[in-house]
Design an enzyme around this catalytic site. Structure first.
Site, mmCIF file in Angstrom:
data_model
loop_
_atom_site.group_PDB
_atom_site.id
_atom_site.type_symbol
_atom_site.label_atom_id
_atom_site.label_comp_id
_atom_site.label_asym_id
_atom_site.label_seq_id
_atom_site.Cartn_x
_atom_site.Cartn_y
_atom_site.Cartn_z
ATOM 1 N N LEU A 164 -22.028 1.950 -1.851
ATOM 2 C CA LEU A 164 -22.765 1.816 -0.794
ATOM 3 C C LEU A 164 -23.077 2.629 0.293
ATOM 4 O O LEU A 164 -23.367 2.264 1.141
ATOM 5 C CB LEU A 164 -22.966 0.232 -0.492
ATOM 6 C CG LEU A 164 -22.522 -0.934 -1.004
ATOM 7 C CD1 LEU A 164 -22.288 -2.645 -0.416
ATOM 8 C CD2 LEU A 164 -24.610 -0.825 -2.163
ATOM 9 N N THR A 165 -22.683 4.298 -0.359
ATOM 10 C CA THR A 165 -22.829 5.196 0.414
ATOM 11 C C THR A 165 -22.966 5.790 -0.066
ATOM 12 O O THR A 165 -24.712 6.298 -1.176
ATOM 13 C CB THR A 165 -21.560 5.748 0.432
ATOM 14 O OG1 THR A 165 -20.605 5.890 -0.642
ATOM 15 C CG2 THR A 165 -20.152 4.704 0.613
ATOM 16 N N PRO A 189 -16.544 -3.233 2.036
ATOM 17 C CA PRO A 189 -17.870 -3.602 2.799
ATOM 18 C C PRO A 189 -18.589 -2.398 2.430
ATOM 19 O O PRO A 189 -19.848 -2.741 2.293
ATOM 20 C CB PRO A 189 -17.023 -3.103 4.186
ATOM 21 C CG PRO A 189 -16.267 -2.440 4.006
ATOM 22 C CD PRO A 189 -15.155 -2.910 3.029
ATOM 23 N N HIS A 194 -0.298 -12.091 0.705
ATOM 24 C CA HIS A 194 -1.662 -10.849 0.358
ATOM 25 C C HIS A 194 -2.194 -11.568 -0.984
ATOM 26 O O HIS A 194 -2.859 -10.999 -1.071
ATOM 27 C CB HIS A 194 -1.236 -10.059 -0.044
ATOM 28 C CG HIS A 194 -1.553 -8.540 -0.057
ATOM 29 N ND1 HIS A 194 -1.219 -7.520 -0.508
ATOM 30 C CD2 HIS A 194 -2.856 -7.611 -0.512
ATOM 31 C CE1 HIS A 194 -2.114 -6.271 -0.516
ATOM 32 N NE2 HIS A 194 -2.978 -7.460 -0.944
ATOM 33 N N TYR A 204 0.831 -1.097 -0.055
ATOM 34 C CA TYR A 204 -0.032 0.082 0.077
ATOM 35 C C TYR A 204 0.810 1.427 -0.071
ATOM 36 O O TYR A 204 1.352 1.466 0.732
ATOM 37 C CB TYR A 204 -0.940 -0.008 1.671
ATOM 38 C CG TYR A 204 -1.869 -0.676 1.480
ATOM 39 C CD1 TYR A 204 -1.685 -1.979 -0.354
ATOM 40 C CD2 TYR A 204 -3.043 -0.685 2.607
ATOM 41 C CE1 TYR A 204 -2.844 -2.926 -0.122
ATOM 42 C CE2 TYR A 204 -3.691 -2.469 2.552
ATOM 43 C CZ TYR A 204 -4.312 -2.893 1.458
ATOM 44 O OH TYR A 204 -4.988 -4.120 1.071
ATOM 45 N N GLY A 262 -18.602 -1.155 -1.285
ATOM 46 C CA GLY A 262 -18.537 -1.585 -1.777
ATOM 47 C C GLY A 262 -18.219 -0.394 -3.164
ATOM 48 O O GLY A 262 -18.279 0.223 -4.318
ATOM 49 N N ARG A 263 -16.639 -0.321 -2.565
ATOM 50 C CA ARG A 263 -16.002 0.537 -3.497
ATOM 51 C C ARG A 263 -16.874 2.127 -3.614
ATOM 52 O O ARG A 263 -16.662 2.404 -4.475
ATOM 53 C CB ARG A 263 -15.343 0.490 -4.354
ATOM 54 C CG ARG A 263 -14.466 -0.764 -4.522
ATOM 55 C CD ARG A 263 -13.740 -1.007 -5.419
ATOM 56 N NE ARG A 263 -13.350 -2.676 -5.431
ATOM 57 C CZ ARG A 263 -11.977 -2.741 -4.938
ATOM 58 N NH1 ARG A 263 -10.902 -2.098 -4.102
ATOM 59 N NH2 ARG A 263 -12.093 -4.022 -4.740
#
Length: 331
Positions: A211-212, A205, A125, A54, A207-208
């Site tokens: 889902l916000t 969780p 990973h 990352y 959905g990128r």
């Protein structure tokens, strides 16, 4: 805060997905990452999940700097990192290297960036398909014996692979994408983890962002290397996915809750062993995610959510062909 057991250690039922500490979904700063970790500590969120790749170590460095700046915080936090991706030029079809030497060298470098002698959880990973999983698990077990990690895990493996690895050494956690947008883990992985006492660490969780309440704007997606080639974020799929999830946002509004909170509550309803690790650069959004741990969805709520977002609703695969190199497909 509800809890989940990970390799015998009790942690919060929500974690911090620290990929967002390394510009994956847009530019960020160390100060911003510190703010998220401060908010997590205040809310009782104790699991922090990062990886060596990352930002090529940048995420781990930010966490290490925060731990150094907050004496005593280490004792309260459950730190997980991942290795096994060799960006240094491993020959062959993939850059994955799960050899004992590489995994230990990668962990040593992670520990140095984190400023730690030992992590709580060390994952593979991506699995190196050229090595038997039993050998990989055995190599990780030796890292436990050496005191460099307290427990081991894997990311994006099949249930059958999990069973084989677990027979060699107890697997504490399997990380997999799991949300209302990506439900394939229900075809065996959720069940295998529950049976074996393995935590299912659910990444993406929300959905990128789908889902916000505020999905990523279409004009931003071309600036993000991962999403600009991801099938769910390419037209015409993106417009369809936004149209469908509008009803989910309306469902949340009717209940006076953030959509992200409902998405987290749904994940937690999947089992006591499920640990979602959303990533964010916003403390306000983080508060919405924490709110999800305080919501218990009724049977009627779950039925309505399933009507709005039935299994298979998403347009486009979760990965492109290139992005699928590494994760194990099992159904």
């Amino acid at each position: 805060m509800r809890t989940v057991t990970v390799g015998g250690q009790v942690v919060s039922c929500l974690g911090v997905g620290a990929m967002s500490f390394a510009d994956f979904y847009g530019p960020t700063t160390e100060a911003n990452s510190f703010a998220i970790l401060d908010a997590a500590r205040e809310a009782g969120v104790t699991h922090v999940d990062t990886a060596s790749v990352y930002g090529m170590g940048r995420s781990e460095e930010a966490i290490g700097a925060w731990l150094k700046a907050n004496p005593g915080a280490r004792d309260a936090m459950h730190i997980a990192t991942k290795g096994g991706i060799n960006r240094g030029g491993k020959t062959g079809r993939t850059p994955y290297d799960n050899s004992p030497a590489f995994m230990e060298a990668s962990l040593d470098a992670s520990l140095a960036r984190l400023g730690l002698d030992c992590v709580d959880l060390y994952y593979v990973h991506r699995r190196d398909a050229g090595m038997p999983i039993e050998e990989i698990a055995g190599g990780l077990a030796r890292l436990v014996e050496k005191g460099k990690t307290r427990a081991i895990g894997f990311s994006e493996i099949a249930p059958s692979t999990l069973r084989r690895a677990h027979a060699v050494h107890p697997v504490a956690a399997v990380q997999s994408e799991y949300s209302l947008a990506t439900r394939f883990p229900e075809l065996g992985l959720v069940q295998a983890c529950a049976e074996l006492g393995v935590a299912l660490v659910a990444f993406s969780p929300v959905g990128r962002s789908l889902l916000t309440d505020t999905p990523l704007p279409a004009e931003v997606i071309p600036t993000l290397p991962f999403l600009k080639t991801n099938p769910r974020f390419i037209e015409p799929n993106l417009s369809e996915n936004l149209r469908i999830t509008d009803a989910f946002r309306a469902f949340a509004r009717e209940r006076g809750e953030p959509a992200a909170a409902i998405a987290i509550a749904w994940c937690l309803s999947r089992g006591d062993h499920v640990l979602p690790i959303p990533g964010t650069r916003s403390t306000a959004h983080f508060a919405d995610l924490v709110r999800g741990t305080q919501i218990t969805l009724s049977d009627a709520d779950l039925a309505e959510i399933n009507r709005i977002l039935p299994v298979g609703w998403a347009h486009g695969d979760r990965y492109s062909d290139d992005q699928w190199v590494g994760p194990e497909r099992y159904c």
